[in-house]
Structure formats: C-alpha cells, structure tokens
Enzyme design. Structure first.
Site, PDB file in Angstrom:
ATOM      1  N   GLY A 196       0.746   7.433   7.103  1.00  0.00           N
ATOM      2  CA  GLY A 196      -0.409   6.812   6.471  1.00  0.00           C
ATOM      3  C   GLY A 196      -1.370   6.217   7.473  1.00  0.00           C
ATOM      4  CB  ALA A 197      -1.537   6.521  11.025  1.00  0.00           C
ATOM      5  CG  ASP A 235       3.587  14.394   0.210  1.00  0.00           C
ATOM      6  OD1 ASP A 235       3.870  13.192   0.092  1.00  0.00           O
ATOM      7  OD2 ASP A 235       3.539  15.182  -0.765  1.00  0.00           O
ATOM      8  CB  VAL A 236       6.085   9.859   3.219  1.00  0.00           C
ATOM      9  CG1 VAL A 236       5.358   9.672   4.537  1.00  0.00           C
ATOM     10  CG2 VAL A 236       5.424   9.058   2.099  1.00  0.00           C
ATOM     11  CB  ALA A 249       7.723   0.105  -4.041  1.00  0.00           C
ATOM     12  CE  LYS A 250       3.933  -1.845   0.479  1.00  0.00           C
ATOM     13  NZ  LYS A 250       3.972  -1.041   1.722  1.00  0.00           N
ATOM     14  CE1 TYR A 264       1.621  -1.482  -2.141  1.00  0.00           C
ATOM     15  CE2 TYR A 264       1.451  -3.803  -2.745  1.00  0.00           C
ATOM     16  CZ  TYR A 264       1.330  -2.790  -1.802  1.00  0.00           C
ATOM     17  OH  TYR A 264       0.927  -3.099  -0.524  1.00  0.00           O
TER      18      TYR A 264
END
Length: 265
Positions: free
Chosen positions: A14-15, A64-65, A161-162, A158
């Site tokens: 995601g960079a 794509d992770v 998940a975090k 979200y």
C-alpha cells in the site's frame, strides 16, 4: 555517518500514496533499498520513480494483498532484486464507510473484504516474508495499525481489523523473537492523506481534539516506522507505538467541556 538502514532491503504494501509512500521515501533516505508495492501499479511506480530521482534505490510492483500468489510473488521479487529482505511494512488496508443506520442491516461483503485486506493481508505478507527476515539476521516487521483498534472512532470492520492486527503483532512477536525477527505496530491518529482530500474543515475540527493541536502528517508515521525497522529498536518487539498527538492519552474534548473553555488543552 553511515545511514542506519544502509544495506537493508524493505518491502512495503500500500505504498503508492499517503503513509506508505512517505514511509518508502523515509526508509530509502536512510539507506534502504525499497520495493514499493500497491494495488495500483502506476501509483507504486510513481513513488519508486520519485525515490530514484533523489538518488535512492527503489523498485515497484503491483500487489494485491488479498491474493496469496501475488504476495508470494512480491516477496520473491524483492529477494531476487535486492538479494535479501530485512524489513516488511504492512500498510495496505481497506475501509468501507458504515452506510446503514443499524448494525444489523450491514452486509457481509464489506466486513469480509475489510478484514481480508486489513488483517489477513498482513498475515499473508508476514507468512511469505518471515523465512527471509529470519535469514537476514536483523529482520523486522512493522504493521500499520490505528487508534481505531484501541478506541471507538467509528467503522466496525476497520476497527476490528486493526485491533486484530495489534493482537497478531503480539503473538507473532512471541513466535518470531527467538528466530531473530522483531514485530511491532504503529498506531496513527488522524493523518492528512488523500483520504481527507476536500475535507479541510473536518481536519480542522479534528485538530482541536489533539493535545498537540494538529492532525498528523504521513512523515510523522514514516519516522516511527524507520525507528522500529532499525537497530535503534533492537530490544523492542511486540509493542504498539501510538503516533497520535496524544489523542488516546488525553481526553481534550472532556477537559474542554468541564472547563467551559473550547481552547482548553
């Protein structure tokens, strides 16, 4: 003075923009060769090209992770190009606004997609990278979490998940530590990225809630990641480093309400 990441090789997910791009630039500026990955190949290459333009070493790759084969290929590519892998930065995430009034009306797909990219994605990447991080003798994984993983700021999937990523950080640190690999997490507060484009008024309101009086910048997070990736953090593992301007430590809104002074900090 020799740059503290001289001779290191890092892979970032995601960079292509925001925190990930700033982190890629920071690691490269400290001597690391970086593989910039992103779902968008063009964004990844723009970040990598910018690094090369300032004398750094960078390659780019679409990844794509959510796809195990793509993750495995990205790790293999980093090792093939740089000859080693010392640092993995898990930054890719998915976020969907809660667009229904009631929790019980939420659909399955946004929840599943958010967890797959934001939590299972780092699992896939860490699993693929770990043997190479062990082999490096100084391997480090830095996960990008969020204050949402510790307190309610909205976003059920979200936030879950975090929070899960923070837990994975701890359990993986216990597993990988004896193998010479450190695993830590940076938990940002509100960061001025493209996700906030056109929402300056919201950022201004948010800034008033931060004891340090401003929202964060991508470079604030990049600096923390560079520290945790380096040997300066050689005895730090399994930790969550809050980079949040004091948001979770100080309830600025409560203090202002009690004093009646909206400027109280």
């Amino acid at each position: 003075m020799t740059p503290r990441l001289d001779g290191y090789a890092a892979l970032l997910t995601g960079a292509g923009q925001g925190i990930g791009a700033a982190t890629a630039r920071r690691l490269a500026s400290e001597g690391a060769a970086v593989l910039v990955t992103d779902l968008d190949a063009g964004r990844a290459e723009r970040t990598a090209a910018g690094i090369r333009g300032t004398g750094g070493t960078a390659e780019s790759l679409a990844c794509d992770v959510g796809d195990r084969a793509a993750v495995d290929a990205a790790v293999a590519h980093a090792v093939a190009v740089f000859g080693r892998l010392d640092v993995l930065v898990n930054n890719a995430y998915a976020y969907y606004d809660d667009d229904v009034a009631l929790f019980e009306d939420e659909a399955d797909e946004p929840w599943a997609r958010t967890l797959d990219i934001t939590l299972t994605g780092p699992h896939r990447c860490s699993r693929a990278a770990l043997p190479h991080l062990v082999a490096s003798g100084r391997g480090a994984i830095v996960n990008i979490g969020s204050v949402n993983g510790e307190q309610d700021f909205g976003g059920h999937a979200y936030s879950a998940a975090k929070a899960g990523l923070a837990s994975l950080t701890r359990t993986l640190a216990g597993h990988a530590g004896p193998r010479g690999v450190r695993v830590n997490l940076v938990a940002p507060g509100t960061i001025r990225t493209d996700a906030w484009a056109g929402r300056d008024a919201e950022l201004e309101r948010a800034a008033a809630l931060y004891p340090l009086g401003r929202v964060g910048e991508p470079d604030d997070i990049a600096a923390a990641v560079a520290f945790l990736a380096s040997r300066d953090a050689a005895w730090i593992t399994g930790t969550t480093l809050r980079v949040d301007g004091g948001l979770l430590a100080v309830n600025t809104a409560f203090r202002a309400a009690m004093t009646g002074d909206p400027e109280s900090r």
